[in-house]
Motif scaffolding. Structure first.
Motif, short mmCIF file in Angstrom:
data_model
loop_
_atom_site.label_atom_id
_atom_site.label_comp_id
_atom_site.label_asym_id
_atom_site.label_seq_id
_atom_site.Cartn_x
_atom_site.Cartn_y
_atom_site.Cartn_z
N LEU A 24 0.74 -0.99 -0.16
CA LEU A 24 -0.10 -0.24 0.06
C LEU A 24 1.08 1.50 0.22
N PHE A 25 1.83 1.29 0.74
CA PHE A 25 2.91 2.10 0.85
C PHE A 25 3.37 2.54 -0.43
N GLU A 26 3.78 1.32 -0.93
CA GLU A 26 4.27 1.57 -2.26
C GLU A 26 3.61 2.40 -3.16
N GLU A 27 2.37 2.03 -3.67
CA GLU A 27 1.55 2.58 -4.28
C GLU A 27 1.43 3.94 -4.15
N VAL A 28 0.79 4.25 -3.03
CA VAL A 28 0.84 5.49 -2.53
C VAL A 28 2.52 6.80 -2.74
N GLN A 29 3.53 6.35 -2.52
CA GLN A 29 4.36 6.59 -2.24
C GLN A 29 5.15 6.34 -4.11
N ALA A 30 4.26 5.98 -4.52
CA ALA A 30 4.61 6.08 -7.02
C ALA A 30 3.79 7.02 -6.59
N LEU A 31 2.93 7.47 -6.63
CA LEU A 31 1.83 8.19 -7.31
C LEU A 31 2.56 9.96 -7.24
N HIS A 32 3.40 9.54 -5.56
CA HIS A 32 4.13 10.88 -5.19
C HIS A 32 5.56 10.92 -6.07
N VAL A 33 5.93 9.80 -6.14
CA VAL A 33 7.87 10.25 -6.56
C VAL A 33 6.81 10.17 -9.04
N ALA A 34 6.29 10.67 -8.89
CA ALA A 34 5.55 10.86 -10.53
C ALA A 34 5.49 12.47 -10.38
N ALA A 35 4.71 13.15 -9.64
CA ALA A 35 4.32 14.43 -9.93
C ALA A 35 5.53 14.90 -8.96
N ARG A 36 6.24 14.68 -8.42
CA ARG A 36 7.82 15.25 -8.06
C ARG A 36 8.70 14.31 -7.43
N PRO A 37 9.31 14.02 -8.50
CA PRO A 37 11.17 13.18 -8.19
C PRO A 37 11.69 13.35 -7.87
N ASP A 38 11.24 15.34 -8.13
CA ASP A 38 12.89 16.19 -7.52
C ASP A 38 12.38 16.31 -5.41
N LEU A 39 11.72 15.60 -5.13
CA LEU A 39 11.29 15.35 -3.60
C LEU A 39 11.22 14.74 -2.77
N PHE A 40 10.18 13.17 -3.58
CA PHE A 40 9.71 11.96 -3.37
C PHE A 40 10.99 10.56 -4.03
N ARG A 41 11.11 9.92 -2.52
CA ARG A 41 12.19 8.58 -3.36
C ARG A 41 11.35 7.59 -3.74
N PRO A 42 11.65 6.65 -4.31
CA PRO A 42 10.99 5.53 -4.54
C PRO A 42 10.66 4.40 -3.87
N ALA A 43 9.94 3.94 -3.56
CA ALA A 43 9.68 3.27 -1.82
C ALA A 43 10.94 2.17 -2.12
N HIS A 44 11.19 1.61 -1.62
CA HIS A 44 12.31 0.24 -1.45
C HIS A 44 11.66 -0.58 0.02
N ASN A 45 11.00 -1.60 0.45
CA ASN A 45 11.31 -2.38 1.61
C ASN A 45 12.99 -3.05 2.06
N ASP A 46 13.23 -1.96 2.61
CA ASP A 46 15.04 -2.07 2.63
C ASP A 46 14.76 -2.32 4.39
N GLU A 47 16.74 -2.19 4.75
CA GLU A 47 15.90 -2.09 6.16
C GLU A 47 15.51 -0.34 7.22
#
Length: 181
Positions: free
Chosen positions: A40-63
């Motif tokens: 779910l987080f990845e889905e909403v984060q992708a919307l943010h990245v698409a609109a503002r790639p200068d501000l938002f990082r793609p989601a990663h299921n990392d540490e």
């Protein structure tokens, strides 16, 4: 500390949400729910990245995400609640009980339930799932004697802003961002 943690709150799904009969279950996230929440987080984060790639990082299921999730489900003043239709996580809300202005210098300080994130799967929006999640946040806040809930919505996310206004939230401030050059 939260007086109530929704272990399994069942609500009828509003008509048109899905075909057939279904029950929406709201449940406090556990460590086993990390991947469901990440989707779910990845889905909403992708919307943010698409609109503002200068501000938002793609989601990663990392540490870093694992630590963020673990903190949110472990701290008594924070909570993630997932909305489930059957075995599918279709929405989530993450909140934190905090203070409006702990310094009490700028604003009249008071407790507030800050919604860190709210997401509903794209195909299930406008079906009452966000309302159920926000209503739960309101209920938890009221049980704690907190009069206000709040969240931040980015200017480009007009659909979310309209949804939040339909849920009774109103704008109270604007954040302005500008370049130094």
């Amino acid at each position: 500390q939260l007086q109530r943690r929704p272990e399994d709150l069942s609500l009828p799904v509003p008509s048109g949400a899905v075909s057939g009969t279904a029950t929406l279950n709201l449940r406090a996230a556990t460590a086993a729910d990390r991947d469901a929440y990440f989707a779910l987080f990845e889905e909403v984060q992708a919307l943010h990245v698409a609109a503002r790639p200068d501000l938002f990082r793609p989601a990663h299921n990392d540490e870093a995400f694992a630590a963020h999730f673990a903190d949110a489900i472990a701290q008594p003043h924070k909570q993630i609640v997932l909305a489930w239709l059957g075995e599918e996580a279709v929405g989530a809300i993450h909140w934190e009980s905090t203070r409006l202005d702990a310094s009490d210098l700028y604003l009249i300080d008071r407790p507030i339930l800050w919604i860190e994130s709210l997401v509903v799967r794209a195909g299930l929006r406008r079906k009452g799932i966000a309302r159920a999640l926000v209503d739960l946040a309101r209920s938890v806040a009221a049980e704690r004697g907190i009069e206000d809930i709040a969240l931040e919505v980015w200017a480009f996310n007009e659909d979310a802003a309209r949804a939040f206004e339909a849920l009774g939230l109103t704008p109270h401030a604007r954040t302005m961002l500008g370049k130094t050059r």
